[in-house]
Motif scaffolding. Sequence first.
Motif, short mmCIF file in Angstrom:
data_model
loop_
_atom_site.label_atom_id
_atom_site.label_comp_id
_atom_site.label_asym_id
_atom_site.label_seq_id
_atom_site.Cartn_x
_atom_site.Cartn_y
_atom_site.Cartn_z
N CYS A 1 0.81 -1.23 0.00
CA CYS A 1 0.00 0.00 0.00
C CYS A 1 0.84 1.27 0.00
O CYS A 1 1.88 1.33 0.65
N THR B 1 0.14 5.60 0.40
CA THR B 1 -0.84 6.66 0.70
C THR B 1 -0.34 7.97 0.12
O THR B 1 0.81 8.37 0.36
N GLU C 1 -6.53 12.37 0.91
CA GLU C 1 -5.73 11.17 1.08
C GLU C 1 -6.35 9.94 0.43
O GLU C 1 -7.50 9.60 0.69
N VAL D 1 -5.50 5.75 -0.43
CA VAL D 1 -4.63 4.59 -0.22
C VAL D 1 -4.73 3.71 -1.46
O VAL D 1 -5.83 3.26 -1.82
#
Length: 209
Positions: free
Chosen positions: A62, A64, A117, A119
């Motif tokens: 992942c 971000t 934001e 992800v």
Amino acid sequence: FPAWAILASPVLFLADMAGPIVQMTRHSQAREPVPYVTLSQRGKCEEAAYEERWYPAGKWACVTKGEPMYEQSISMSFMKLMRYICKENSVGCYLGMTVPVLNEIHLTKEGTELEREVVTAYYLPGEFQQNPPVPTDPEIHITERAPLWVITRVFYGMTTEETILREISLFWELLGSTDTVLRETYIVAAYENPSIPQRRNEIWFICRA
């Protein structure tokens, strides 16, 4: 990739991404689907209007990002993940592409715009699920994600904040009033890389456990 990404630094971008792009092109046919089980389908004429699915727990890489525009965030994250997949990992080899790549988004309390934001998550291929290669990029985190129960609907094209909000609104109209899904968090599932204008996407509504 979007023009802004190349224009921002053409020499850097092309030099940086030449290796990964060649690798991805060479392996473009072999794309491992993220495992899931179809629970139900609701159709309209020939086509499924939406589908209910269950995704088992698994390990994801992942990134971000919180750029001014959604497409900037996902393109920058995708480039980082491409480099990880292609070579910048502890085993030093091509890991293999899986689809879809997930982009988890959050709506503001008013529900009128996206939080900055995002992800972006890449599912590790089956052979690396038990022992994920370590990324050399400190911005990439390997995460064990819990099982996901979702209701999904396909849409095509660019994924701007405007198109995503429109797709969420259309899907709510289709579903009607329900308390079984989350209202603040959604997932945009991408089946092609962000440079393809008419790419296949899905909007995922996350069901409450």
